[in-house]
Scaffold this motif. Structure first.
Motif, mmCIF file in Angstrom:
data_model
loop_
_atom_site.group_PDB
_atom_site.id
_atom_site.type_symbol
_atom_site.label_atom_id
_atom_site.label_comp_id
_atom_site.label_asym_id
_atom_site.label_seq_id
_atom_site.Cartn_x
_atom_site.Cartn_y
_atom_site.Cartn_z
ATOM 1 N N THR A 78 -11.306 -2.118 24.922
ATOM 2 C CA THR A 78 -9.945 -1.637 24.712
ATOM 3 C C THR A 78 -9.941 -0.171 24.282
ATOM 4 O O THR A 78 -8.876 0.450 24.252
ATOM 5 N N THR A 79 -11.115 0.378 23.956
ATOM 6 C CA THR A 79 -11.244 1.789 23.599
ATOM 7 C C THR A 79 -12.435 2.374 24.338
ATOM 8 O O THR A 79 -13.510 1.778 24.352
ATOM 9 N N TYR A 81 -14.560 6.261 25.357
ATOM 10 C CA TYR A 81 -14.799 7.622 24.881
ATOM 11 C C TYR A 81 -15.373 8.455 26.020
ATOM 12 O O TYR A 81 -16.280 8.010 26.724
ATOM 13 N N ARG A 139 -6.440 12.123 22.806
ATOM 14 C CA ARG A 139 -6.485 10.706 23.199
ATOM 15 C C ARG A 139 -5.389 10.390 24.200
ATOM 16 O O ARG A 139 -4.363 11.070 24.258
ATOM 17 N N THR A 141 -3.226 6.915 25.691
ATOM 18 C CA THR A 141 -2.897 5.508 25.490
ATOM 19 C C THR A 141 -2.115 5.011 26.707
ATOM 20 O O THR A 141 -1.143 5.653 27.134
ATOM 21 N N THR A 158 -7.026 2.611 24.983
ATOM 22 C CA THR A 158 -7.013 3.959 24.403
ATOM 23 C C THR A 158 -8.300 4.659 24.811
ATOM 24 O O THR A 158 -9.392 4.126 24.595
ATOM 25 N N THR A 159 -8.175 5.831 25.417
ATOM 26 C CA THR A 159 -9.327 6.663 25.751
ATOM 27 C C THR A 159 -9.326 7.868 24.815
ATOM 28 O O THR A 159 -8.340 8.611 24.751
ATOM 29 N N ILE A 160 -10.422 8.033 24.083
ATOM 30 C CA ILE A 160 -10.544 9.110 23.100
ATOM 31 C C ILE A 160 -11.435 10.204 23.674
ATOM 32 O O ILE A 160 -12.509 9.927 24.212
#
Length: 289
Positions: A78-79, A81, A139, A141, A158-160
């Protein structure tokens, strides 16, 4: 007619059904699933008051409903990077989904940052439309949606963006001249020009003389102020050097420097600015007369 009592015998699929009077039904919470079992087998027993009985085996065929299940996104993340400045070909999220009915799945994207993104409708690969910059947007979303045309599943992602140190860069906020002009026989330590630089991470900066054919004539001092930021003062190292009459035969001469009438010998000087990790170099042209 004798009154009969009916019961379900154990074995096969008997655990799925029960009998109420003379009505056979699925137990509470149980339903037939074609994808798991295309037929159900069980045996009923009819018993009369004298305990005489007869057993009868039954087979129920389960009919398939063409589309009864929604697809399911099985990607666990879900996240995610990715580093700033990553290529536009970089996949920032890879959605995978299954449909137990075997239907074709189409992927789409929604959410507050959807306009920054694109997704391959057939394989669920998400990419950015523009190369990411940590200092501008850190980020993203969004929601990934998997649909079989009738039912759908979605997952919030979410991509940070991770920060990468950017090299410092020269500015012209203090001294905008193309040529730093000065007279020969200038005293050692005299300032002939100012250079300035900045850094997006606000790292401390240091200036140095790093090259150029005439580097030996100069030195530089690094300073900082709240109003000007980091700047370097280029200074003459030694009185009498360079000597215009000595170098004019080996250097380019200019007579059209704006605001400075006369003949000037153009020198070659490289100045570097470093944040301690990355360095940027620029060529400057002091001009002596």
């Amino acid at each position: 007619d004798d009154s009969l009592t009916y019961s379900v015998l154990s074995g096969q699929d008997s655990g799925l059904v029960e009998i109420n009077g003379s009505t056979v039904k699925f137990k509470s919470g149980v339903s037939a699933d074609y994808e798991q079992d295309q037929s159900l087998e069980f045996t009923l027993r009819a018993t009369d008051p004298d305990n005489l009985y007869k057993d009868q085996a039954f087979s129920l065929n389960v009919l398939n409903i063409a589309n009864e299940h929604a697809p399911e996104i099985i990607s666990s993340q879900t996240t995610t990077y990715i580093p700033e400045n990553a290529s536009l070909e970089t996949v920032i999220y890879d959605a995978n989904a299954l449909d137990s009915d075997g239907d074709d799945i189409t992927f789409t994207i929604s959410g507050i940052d959807k306009d920054y993104l694109k997704i391959d409708s057939d394989d669920g690969e998400v990419r950015l439309k523009q190369s990411p910059d940590y200092e501008i947007k850190g980020r993203y979303t969004y929601e990934v949606i998997a649909s079989d045309g009738e039912f759908s599943d979605e997952k919030s992602i979410t991509t940070i963006i991770t920060n990468i140190n950017d090299a410092p860069y020269f500015t012209s906020t203090i001294d905008t001249r193309d040529y730093f002009t000065f007279q020969e026989n200038t005293s050692g330590g005299s300032i002939i020009g100012l250079v300035s630089a900045d850094d997006v991470e606000s790292d401390a900066l240091t200036f140095s003389i790093s090259g150029g054919a005439d580097a030996s004539y100069f030195e530089i001092e690094t300073l900082h102020s709240q109003s000007l930021g980091y700047y370097g003062r280029i200074k003459i190292k030694e009185y009498g050097q360079p000597d215009f009459n000595v170098i004019k035969g080996t250097h380019t001469l200019k007579t059209d420097i704006p605001g400075n009438p006369g003949e000037y010998a153009i020198l070659d000087l490289e100045v570097s600015v470093s944040d301690g990790s990355l360095t940027t170099t620029k060529t400057f042209n002091p001009a002596v007369y």
